[in-house]
Design an enzyme around this catalytic site. Structure first.
Site, PDB file in Angstrom:
ATOM      1  N   ARG A  14       0.824  -1.209   0.000  1.00 48.06           N
ATOM      2  CA  ARG A  14       0.000   0.000   0.000  1.00 48.06           C
ATOM      3  C   ARG A  14       0.858   1.258   0.000  1.00 48.06           C
ATOM      4  NH1 ARG A  14      -0.805   4.920   2.231  1.00 48.06           N
ATOM      5  NH2 ARG A  14      -0.308   4.074   4.297  1.00 48.06           N
ATOM      6  N   ASP A  15       1.517   1.542   1.107  1.00 52.22           N
ATOM      7  CA  ASP A  15       2.278   2.778   1.238  1.00 52.22           C
ATOM      8  C   ASP A  15       3.446   2.831   0.264  1.00 52.22           C
ATOM      9  OD1 ASP A  15       2.858   5.274   2.372  1.00 52.22           O
ATOM     10  OD2 ASP A  15       4.240   4.416   3.819  1.00 52.22           O
ATOM     11  N   HIS A 206       6.911   4.074  12.619  1.00 49.98           N
ATOM     12  CA  HIS A 206       6.941   4.043  11.150  1.00 49.98           C
ATOM     13  C   HIS A 206       8.004   5.052  10.731  1.00 49.98           C
ATOM     14  CE1 HIS A 206       4.786   3.967   7.086  1.00 49.98           C
ATOM     15  NE2 HIS A 206       5.620   4.991   6.974  1.00 49.98           N
ATOM     16  N   HIS A 208      10.950   6.621   8.063  1.00 51.60           N
ATOM     17  CA  HIS A 208      11.528   6.765   6.729  1.00 51.60           C
ATOM     18  C   HIS A 208      13.030   6.944   6.886  1.00 51.60           C
ATOM     19  CE1 HIS A 208       7.879   7.617   4.011  1.00 51.60           C
ATOM     20  NE2 HIS A 208       7.466   6.992   5.095  1.00 51.60           N
ATOM     21  N   CYS A 239      10.222   9.390  -0.813  1.00 48.57           N
ATOM     22  CA  CYS A 239       9.836  10.487   0.065  1.00 48.57           C
ATOM     23  C   CYS A 239       9.475  11.678  -0.819  1.00 48.57           C
ATOM     24  CB  CYS A 239      10.972  10.863   1.011  1.00 48.57           C
ATOM     25  SG  CYS A 239      10.547  12.200   2.140  1.00 48.57           S
ATOM     26  N   ASN A 248      10.331   4.686   2.970  1.00 43.33           N
ATOM     27  CA  ASN A 248      10.166   3.721   4.055  1.00 43.33           C
ATOM     28  C   ASN A 248      11.411   2.871   4.278  1.00 43.33           C
ATOM     29  OD1 ASN A 248       7.259   4.091   4.638  1.00 43.33           O
ATOM     30  ND2 ASN A 248       6.981   3.357   2.549  1.00 43.33           N
TER      31      ASN A 248
END
Length: 304
Positions: A14-15, A206, A208, A239, A248
């Site tokens: 998804r992300d 979460h 990055h 990003c 991520n």
């Protein structure tokens, strides 16, 4: 305080994929989920029920959910940014839904044209309906360590939205360093605020890797006993606020570190590397994961 086991939520399908400009075939998305669960992932963020006008990559959300061969020991989550999204998601039988809000007032105003308080209030009916249907609701707090518009974000600002999310009844609080500017002590300060309102079992990180701090930040969380983290296979997901920067943290890199610490994840690193290599080949580029690239190179050397 360092936990003996860690739960990883792979957000790559998804992300990760939603940031890709090139269309990814439904069959490839389904295959990625299958490879992740075969590697031992038990929490997978599969897709997003948003308008295809805004995120064309997720237009096949219902088909992806329908085509997955489900396992009873895997939780499949979806992002539902509003009530319309949740209503569309419900027939696809997700196990969990994700809502999101920013810790930065500037980010909230620039991206969704409303205040943080207003954005959270919009999620109240989403949370209520999800609970009515027996679904867990996970909240993602974006820009918790920094904002592309206002700069630094304080722990007080993080606690403000954590408190608001708790007020509408979300079950889990994920603290996200959306632009990857967090460093270990600042991450711990933000996490302390989340832990004031949620039990440690329901707080996650979460991170990055824009500035190369993601693994250090995860370790800082481990020192606090936090044991749930998002990661993205092959480092999928750029990003958008730092051109050319990684997004991520790669699941392979996280698992390699945790394996080295003797922390159990239930994930087979070799199979995970295969999953990362698969989706990277689909996208026509090498994996971003450092561990993934190193292990693939090692295999080639052994084979030669």
């Amino acid at each position: 305080m360092i936990p003996s086991t860690v739960r990883i939520v792979d957000v790559g399908p998804r992300d990760g994929l939603q940031n890709e400009k090139q269309p990814v075939a439904t069959a490839h998305k389904v295959e990625l989920v299958h490879r992740l669960q075969a590697a031992g992932l038990r929490e997978i963020e599969v897709t997003s029920f948003v308008s295809p006008k805004w995120v064309p990559q997720m237009a096949d959300n219902a088909q992806v959910m329908a085509d997955i061969t489900r396992r009873s020991d895997v939780r499949y989550s979806v992002l539902t940014p509003n009530l319309k999204g949740l209503e569309a998601a419900l027939p696809t039988r997700p196990d969990e839904v994700v809502v999101f809000g920013a810790a930065s007032e500037a980010f909230s105003q620039r991206n969704i044209n409303c205040s943080i308080a207003e954005s959270v209030e919009r999620f109240a009916p989403v949370v209520a309906l999800a609970h009515e249907k027996g679904l867990k609701v996970r909240a993602a707090i974006s820009c918790a360590l920094g904002c592309p518009y206002q700069g630094e974000v304080t722990p007080d600002e993080v606690e403000n939205i954590v408190r608001l999310m708790k007020g509408i009844g979300v079950d889990h609080c994920g603290v996200a360093d959306t632009i990857g500017v967090g460093t270990p002590r600042r991450v711990q300060a933000a996490m302390e605020r989340a832990l004031k309102h949620f039990p440690i079992e329901e707080v996650s990180g979460h991170f990055h890797d824009t500035y190369g701090q993601a693994l250090a930040n995860i370790y800082a969380c481990l020192e606090m006993g936090i044991h749930t983290f998002d990661a993205s296979v092959a480092g999928l997901g750029g990003c958008p606020y730092a051109k050319g920067a990684t997004g991520n943290v790669a699941t392979e890199d996280v698992v390699f570190m945790l394996d080295g610490l003797g922390i159990q994840t239930g994930i087979a690193l070799d199979a995970l590397v295969d999953a990362g290599a698969f989706i990277s080949e689909v996208l026509g580029r090498p994996p971003v994961s450092r561990a993934g690239k190193a292990l693939l190179a090692k295999r080639e050397k052994v084979a030669a």
